[in-house]
Design a protein around this motif. Structure first.
Motif, mmCIF file in Angstrom:
data_model
loop_
_atom_site.group_PDB
_atom_site.id
_atom_site.type_symbol
_atom_site.label_atom_id
_atom_site.label_comp_id
_atom_site.label_asym_id
_atom_site.label_seq_id
_atom_site.Cartn_x
_atom_site.Cartn_y
_atom_site.Cartn_z
ATOM 1 N N ARG A 1 41.817 43.347 38.267
ATOM 2 C CA ARG A 1 42.451 44.226 39.256
ATOM 3 C C ARG A 1 42.649 45.591 38.609
ATOM 4 N NH1 ARG A 1 46.686 41.263 40.685
ATOM 5 N NH2 ARG A 1 46.148 40.784 42.863
ATOM 6 N N GLU B 1 40.551 44.593 43.656
ATOM 7 C CA GLU B 1 40.958 43.317 43.077
ATOM 8 C C GLU B 1 39.918 42.268 43.433
ATOM 9 O OE1 GLU B 1 44.889 42.781 44.583
ATOM 10 O OE2 GLU B 1 44.233 42.303 46.606
ATOM 11 N N ALA C 1 42.025 37.411 41.038
ATOM 12 C CA ALA C 1 43.151 38.197 40.517
ATOM 13 C C ALA C 1 44.465 37.514 40.886
ATOM 14 C CB ALA C 1 43.102 39.605 41.094
#
Length: 394
Positions: free
Chosen positions: A106, A160, A164
């Motif tokens: 991320r 992301e 994540a």
């Protein structure tokens, strides 16, 4: 106690060392399939599986730009910015750049275009502060709805990948249930959040860089959500602003006096005026970067006032700071996390974790696949609060 203007270190702000990435960011050739998806769906970034990892391709449309720098938190190496220049698709207004990343990554990112006849905003800057200012004022990705604001208040985009860590308590579930107020105290203007469930004498959370936590990254909203889900005790929250760059460096560096101000000014004020508890074991200081270092030092050097720390990407590059933090009492509790893309801080935080373990300090340690980034910290702070303010059995 010294006033903010005369705190030790106020005249000598320092900056972290600029060290090249040990290995270049994993840039790869852009797949034709990514460009096709971008043109068909007008979305960016395009994320495609590649074995056990993912190819993430960023796109930008700009007919007038001579160059476009893609500034991705801690993938971009400020000592090698040319490696982060996007490629223009020949004969088009389209720009592209691809990375191969693990699925738990991320990051926040922005684009910095160079206009014809003007110097590149990121070149020929004499000092680090000017370069950082140029990068912090990049443009968000218009084709990505996921956004947040960085420390200077500029909108940036967030990418992301599917694995994540979830940020399940981030989104507000309605208006704040408690009361958020602002006050004047000893030259600063802290906020106080009193959750509806807080009872007099209850735990206290001191959150540094408080201005980052009262807007869209609302820490009070996360705390409401965690309380509603039965995951934490309701704390009185003291949000201390960091101020502008010079003041922040002066007050949050290792010699800036902030641990003593928290212990001798802020917490007694919260006891007399806001029903804060007096038990050091139930007092927690949380911070990120320089604030993370202050959280560690407060727990280490003022155990009479604070019994726990929540340190995210603590700035342990400062000389002697890790040794001071490692000397905290074994009775301290804590939460320590750092990003795997933070090549300057990863090693020192791992070593501090080892030393705290060896000395018996009870703490959780986590590494996330990201950088020095509120896009990651905004979720990690909830994990730390669950570890340190978790509802006690019985």
């Amino acid at each position: 106690m010294s006033s903010p203007a005369t705190l030790p270190g106020a005249g000598a702000p320092r900056t972290p060392p600029k060290v090249r990435r040990p290995e270049p960011a994993p840039r790869v050739a852009t797949p034709a399939s990514a460009l096709a998806a971008f043109r068909a769906e007008s979305r960016s970034p395009v994320v495609e599986p590649d074995g056990e990892e993912w190819i993430v391709t960023f796109f930008w449309r700009d007919a007038d730009a001579d160059e476009v720098l893609l500034f991705v938190n801690r993938l971009t190496d400020e000592r090698d910015l040319d490696r982060s220049l996007m490629e223009r698709v020949p004969g088009t207004e389209e720009w592209q750049l691809s990375y191969r990343m693990p699925g738990d990554w991320r990051a926040s990112y922005a684009m910095v275009p160079k206009r014809p006849g003007r110097p590149a905003p990121w070149r020929d800057l004499a000092e680090q502060a000017s370069l950082r200012a140029a990068l912090d004022r990049g443009l968000p990705d218009p084709l990505n709805p996921q956004r947040m604001r960085n420390r200077v208040g500029n909108p940036v985009s967030v990418v992301e990948l599917p694995d994540a860590p979830a940020q399940a308590w981030l989104a507000p579930r309605g208006p704040l249930r408690g009361e958020l107020t602002r006050h004047d105290l000893d030259g600063r203007r802290p906020w106080v959040y009193r959750p509806a469930e807080f009872t007099a004498g209850g735990p206290v959370l001191v959150a540094l860089d408080g201005e980052m936590w009262v807007g869209e990254l609302s820490l009070p909203a996360q705390i409401d959500n965690l309380i509603a889900d039965g995951l934490i005790q309701a704390p009185l929250v003291l949000l201390v602003p960091g101020g502008d760059r010079l003041r922040r460096w002066a007050e949050l560096n290792g010699s800036g006096g902030m641990p003593d101000w928290i212990a001798d000014v802020l917490l007694p004020w919260a006891v007399t005026g806001h029903d804060a508890g007096t038990d050091a074991a139930d007092r927690l200081v949380a911070g990120q970067s320089l604030g993370g270092a202050v959280a560690l030092l407060t727990a280490a050097e003022r155990p009479d006032a604070v019994g726990a720390f929540l340190a995210q990407s603590a700035s342990l590059w400062q000389e002697g700071l890790a040794d001071r933090a490692a000397a905290m009492p074994a009775t301290t509790r804590g939460y320590l996390e750092v990003g795997r893309q933070e090549w300057v801080l990863l090693g020192p935080n791992r070593e501090l974790h080892r030393r705290l373990d060896a000395s018996g300090v009870r703490h959780d340690y986590a590494e996330f696949n990201g950088g020095h980034d509120y896009a990651c910290w905004r979720g990690g702070i909830a994990d730390g609060l669950r570890a340190l303010l978790g509802v006690r059995a019985g």
